[in-house]
Design an enzyme around this catalytic site. Sequence first.
Site, PDB file in Angstrom:
ATOM      1  N   TYR A 123       0.757  -1.184   0.037  1.00  6.93           N
ATOM      2  CA  TYR A 123       0.059  -0.054  -0.024  1.00  6.93           C
ATOM      3  C   TYR A 123       0.952   1.171   0.023  1.00  6.93           C
ATOM      4  CZ  TYR A 123      -3.655   3.267   0.903  1.00  6.93           C
ATOM      5  OH  TYR A 123      -4.690   4.373   0.736  1.00  6.93           O
ATOM      6  N   GLN A 185     -10.846   0.100   1.487  1.00  6.21           N
ATOM      7  CA  GLN A 185     -11.357  -0.774   0.301  1.00  6.21           C
ATOM      8  C   GLN A 185     -10.134  -1.640  -0.440  1.00  6.21           C
ATOM      9  OE1 GLN A 185     -11.675   2.497   0.649  1.00  6.21           O
ATOM     10  NE2 GLN A 185     -11.308   3.663  -1.292  1.00  6.21           N
ATOM     11  N   ASN A 208      -3.609   5.932   6.373  1.00  4.66           N
ATOM     12  CA  ASN A 208      -4.192   6.728   7.482  1.00  4.66           C
ATOM     13  C   ASN A 208      -4.977   5.668   8.457  1.00  4.66           C
ATOM     14  OD1 ASN A 208      -6.519   5.614   6.302  1.00  4.66           O
ATOM     15  ND2 ASN A 208      -6.861   7.662   4.991  1.00  4.66           N
ATOM     16  N   SER A 231       4.926   9.435  12.566  1.00  5.02           N
ATOM     17  CA  SER A 231       6.539   9.356  12.716  1.00  5.02           C
ATOM     18  C   SER A 231       7.148  10.080  13.934  1.00  5.02           C
ATOM     19  CB  SER A 231       6.843  10.093  11.733  1.00  5.02           C
ATOM     20  OG  SER A 231       8.216   9.656  11.538  1.00  5.02           O
ATOM     21  N   GLN A 253      10.666  15.737  11.039  1.00  8.75           N
ATOM     22  CA  GLN A 253       9.750  14.645  11.403  1.00  8.75           C
ATOM     23  C   GLN A 253       8.204  15.711  11.943  1.00  8.75           C
ATOM     24  OE1 GLN A 253      10.247  11.256  10.889  1.00  8.75           O
ATOM     25  NE2 GLN A 253      11.702  12.579  10.159  1.00  8.75           N
ATOM     26  N   HIS A 256       5.658  16.032   9.246  1.00 10.45           N
ATOM     27  CA  HIS A 256       5.032  14.925   8.708  1.00 10.45           C
ATOM     28  C   HIS A 256       3.447  14.953   8.883  1.00 10.45           C
ATOM     29  CE1 HIS A 256       7.384  11.787   6.583  1.00 10.45           C
ATOM     30  NE2 HIS A 256       8.260  11.985   7.599  1.00 10.45           N
ATOM     31  N   GLU A 321      11.285   5.449  17.043  1.00  8.58           N
ATOM     32  CA  GLU A 321      11.359   4.904  15.740  1.00  8.58           C
ATOM     33  C   GLU A 321      12.920   5.291  15.103  1.00  8.58           C
ATOM     34  OE1 GLU A 321       8.850   5.394  11.486  1.00  8.58           O
ATOM     35  OE2 GLU A 321       8.816   7.377  13.177  1.00  8.58           O
ATOM     36  N   HIS A 322      13.196   6.361  15.062  1.00 15.23           N
ATOM     37  CA  HIS A 322      14.487   7.253  14.620  1.00 15.23           C
ATOM     38  C   HIS A 322      15.102   7.609  15.690  1.00 15.23           C
ATOM     39  CE1 HIS A 322      11.470   7.826  11.233  1.00 15.23           C
ATOM     40  NE2 HIS A 322      12.401   7.293  10.643  1.00 15.23           N
ATOM     41  N   ASP A 355      15.694   8.009   5.354  1.00 14.31           N
ATOM     42  CA  ASP A 355      14.346   7.642   4.785  1.00 14.31           C
ATOM     43  C   ASP A 355      14.408   7.584   3.425  1.00 14.31           C
ATOM     44  OD1 ASP A 355      12.622   8.337   6.828  1.00 14.31           O
ATOM     45  OD2 ASP A 355      12.388  10.485   6.414  1.00 14.31           O
ATOM     46  N   GLU A 409       0.858 -36.233  28.179  1.00  9.84           N
ATOM     47  CA  GLU A 409      -0.108 -35.116  27.705  1.00  9.84           C
ATOM     48  C   GLU A 409      -1.570 -35.614  27.732  1.00  9.84           C
ATOM     49  OE1 GLU A 409       1.671 -32.826  24.576  1.00  9.84           O
ATOM     50  OE2 GLU A 409       2.869 -31.706  25.949  1.00  9.84           O
ATOM     51  N   HIS A 414      -1.321 -40.341  19.896  1.00 12.62           N
ATOM     52  CA  HIS A 414       0.007 -40.199  19.735  1.00 12.62           C
ATOM     53  C   HIS A 414       0.922 -40.999  19.867  1.00 12.62           C
ATOM     54  CE1 HIS A 414      -1.591 -36.005  19.152  1.00 12.62           C
ATOM     55  NE2 HIS A 414      -0.395 -35.462  18.790  1.00 12.62           N
TER      56      HIS A 414
END
Length: 426
Positions: A123, A185, A208, A231, A253, A256, A321-322, A355, A409, A414
Site C-alpha cells: 500500500y 477498500q 491513514n 512518525s 519529522q 510529517h 522509531e528514529h 528515509d 499429555e 499419539h
Amino acid sequence: MKIKSISGNAAVSLKRSISSGTEEQRKTVLAIIDEVKKSGDAAVAAFTKRFDGAEVSAPHISEQEIKEAYGMLKQDDIETLKSAIHNIKEYHERQLSSSWFYYRKDGTMLGQKITPLDSAGVYVPGGTAAYPSSVLMNVIPALVAGVGRIVIASPPGKDGRLSPGVLVAAAELGVEEIYKMGGAQAIAALAYGTETIAPVDKITGPGNIYVALAKREVFGQVDIDMIAGPSEIAVLADQTANPREIAADLLSQAEHDAMASSVLVTDSRILAEAVRKEVDQQLERLPRKEIARRSIENHGCIYVAETLADAVSAINELAPEHLEILTEQPEALLGKIKHAGAIFLGRYSSEPVGDYFAGPNHVLPTNGTAKFSSPLGVSDFQKRSSIISYSREAFEANAGKIAAFARMEGLEAHARAIESRNREED
C-alpha cells in the site's frame, strides 16, 4: 518547545498515547470490507469515487500511463531513484537467509527450509501526496526475498491518476500490477480479492487510520507488516552537538503530521535552550509550519538529564522509531542502546539520509514497539519450514520416550502412532 528535567524513572513520561481509532471508524472499516467482499470491483470503484473523488473505470495502471509518468519526471529525479534503488537493494541482499540442514551421528537429518511468499501487496499513500520512497522500501525486500507476485495499491488524485514518481519507482523495480485504489477498500481487495484482483498473502505499507484499522481487521486472512503510528524522532546529544542541525532534524519529522513526535534528550541545559530557540526560528520558515507547529507543541519536548547515562536510559525507555546520536563519540554509545528502530550515528547521518537513500529500510516500529519489533526486511517476505528426517536408529532409541511424553499429555493416539512402528510388520 517545552524543556523538562528528567532522572531515573521520570523517563517513562516520554511515551505518547496514540489513538487506535474510534468505534465509529472501526464500524466504517468493517462495512467497507464487507461490501468489497460482496461486490468486488464495483464496491472498490464506488468507494474510490466517494472518498477520493475520482471516477476510475479501469483501476489497473496501463503501459501508456507508465510511459507518460516517465515523461513527467525530470531525468535527474529518475537517476536519483535509480541510485536509491541500488543502495537499498545492496543493503537488503545482505539480509537474505538460506535453507540449512545438519546430520546427527545416528543418521537423523534436521533443518530449516526458507521459502519466499507467493505474493505480497504494497500500500502506497497517494492522493495529494506522493511517496515513491514507500514503493522502494516495501517492494525491494520482497524482490530480494524472491516473492513471485508483487501488487501495488495507491489512491488516485481527483484526476484519476497516480503520482509519476510512484509509477516510475514501481516500473524501475519491474512491478506490473499497480491499481488505482486506496483506503480500507484497497486493503480489503488485496486481502480477499475481486473479479480482477487476485488476493495476496501479505500486505505492507503505511496509511491513514482507516488503512491501519483495515490491516488489523484482515490480519489472519493475510499477514501484515505492522500497525504503524505517526512518525517520531529522538535525538541523543551532548554539548558538542550543533543546535541548528538538531532543530532542523526535529522539524523534519514534525512536518510529517500533527501527531508526529520530536524529542531531544541531552545532558546539557545550554544546548537545550539553544535548540529551543532554533526550533522557534526555523519553524516560521517552513512551508508546512502549521502542521509542524501542532506537532512540536503537542508532542515535542526537550529533556535535560542529569548525566549522559540517564539520557541513554531515557532513550531506551522511549524506544524511538528514529534515533540520532549526536555526541562527541557516538559509536561509543551504540552498544548501550537497546531499543530503537533505526540508529543514526554522527552529524552527517541526518534522519532523511535513511528515509530515502542510505539503504536500510524506513518502515520502522513506532510508539515504543521497537522494544519488541524490528524494521521491515527480507525475512518479512520469507517463511520457514522445519525439516525432520528421523533415522531408524534414532527412532528405535527414542520411541519409548516419545510415547511416554504423549501419554504424559493424555494423548494416547499419539503414543500408539509411535508404537505402531515398533511392531513387527504383518
